[in-house]
Design a protein around this motif. Structure first.
Motif, short mmCIF file in Angstrom:
data_model
loop_
_atom_site.label_atom_id
_atom_site.label_comp_id
_atom_site.label_asym_id
_atom_site.label_seq_id
_atom_site.Cartn_x
_atom_site.Cartn_y
_atom_site.Cartn_z
N SER A 34 0.83 -1.20 0.00
CA SER A 34 0.00 0.00 0.00
C SER A 34 0.88 1.26 0.00
N MET A 35 2.05 1.19 0.65
CA MET A 35 2.98 2.32 0.61
C MET A 35 3.51 2.52 -0.80
N ASP A 38 0.88 4.16 -2.93
CA ASP A 38 0.82 5.61 -2.66
C ASP A 38 1.94 6.34 -3.39
N LYS A 41 1.28 6.64 -7.01
CA LYS A 41 0.25 7.66 -7.27
C LYS A 41 0.88 9.06 -7.34
N VAL A 42 1.72 9.40 -6.35
CA VAL A 42 2.31 10.74 -6.37
C VAL A 42 3.35 10.88 -7.48
#
Ligand SMILES: [Zn+2]
Length: 252
Positions: A34-35, A38, A41-42
């Motif tokens: 999940s990290m 993220d 995504k950025v």
């Protein structure tokens, strides 16, 4: 029977540890995933922003090239103005000069706006690049920590299972089978009875069964929840006899 109960308790502690380790082994890679999601995504947002900047810069270069064309055409229109013979042509040529001048003025303003936008986008990109770099570093660090923790847990599972299996071989086969069945259904399979109350389901134990438990000569189920029950005082004696030693529980 006391010994059997003691072994069951020990077995149960090992099983609880194993369950805990295994759920951590499942949760840790999920946390890392999940990290990473993220971060991706950025990173994608930053890339979009960089692409936007490249597009704006391209548009600015086009506008600047067009500005040169427009300025050249003012020059041509002015030259034409010098050569016209009649006033009708003169008026037309002058209108052309004015129109082109207006266009040049507008384009110059547009270019200024583009320069401002480019500057502010560059600042924002620089800030986002710093954020993304920090997050990337954090993910790399966490990946290291998690990988180490996973290896450690895997080793613990191996060790704990060895201990567990060693204890299990000392438990009577029929008792072990009962333990396994109850554990699958109820989680906790062996629970103490404290002041006549089963600690698994919190129901009072019938007095006759309570007497039986106090003698500690048999393995008895709770009539309500069917967990294996024992009189808590019985095991306290045993623990005193064995002293402080508690081989099953390793502090985490
Ligand atoms: Zn019960």
């Amino acid at each position: 029977m006391r010994e059997q109960l003691r072994l069951l308790e020990e077995l149960q502690r090992y099983d609880a540890h194993l369950q805990e380790f295994e759920s951590a082994l499942k949760a840790l890679p999920e946390k890392l995933q999940s990290m990473k999601a993220d971060l991706a995504k950025v990173e994608a947002l930053l890339e979009k922003e960089q692409q936007g900047l490249a597009d704006t810069e391209k548009f600015r270069r086009e506008q600047e090239a067009q500005l040169k064309v427009d300025e050249a055409s003012i020059g041509k229109a002015k030259a034409k103005l010098q050569q016209v013979k009649n006033s009708k042509d003169y008026m037309a040529a002058q209108r052309e000069v004015e129109a082109t001048r207006k266009l040049v003025g507008e384009r110059e303003e547009e270019i200024l706006r583009l320069i401002e936008a480019i500057e502010s986008t560059k600042k924002s990109i620089a800030a986002h690049e710093t954020d993304v770099a920090q997050l990337r570093e954090h993910v790399v660090r966490e990946e290291g920590v998690i990988t180490e923790r996973v290896e450690d847990l895997r080793q613990k599972v191996v060790d704990e299972r060895q201990h567990r299996d060693a204890v299990a071989t000392k438990v009577r086969a029929d008792v072990l089978k009962r333990y396994g069945t109850i554990r699958m259904r109820r989680g906790l399979a062996v629970v103490p009875v404290v002041m006549g109350v089963c600690q698994g389901c919190h129901m009072a134990i019938p007095p006759q069964l309570y007497n039986t438990l106090q003698r500690g000569n048999s393995i008895e189920p709770c009539p309500n929840c069917h967990r294996i029950v024992y009189w808590d005082e019985l095991m306290k004696d045993k623990e005193l006899e064995r002293g402080e030693e508690s081989p099953a529980v390793k502090p985490e």
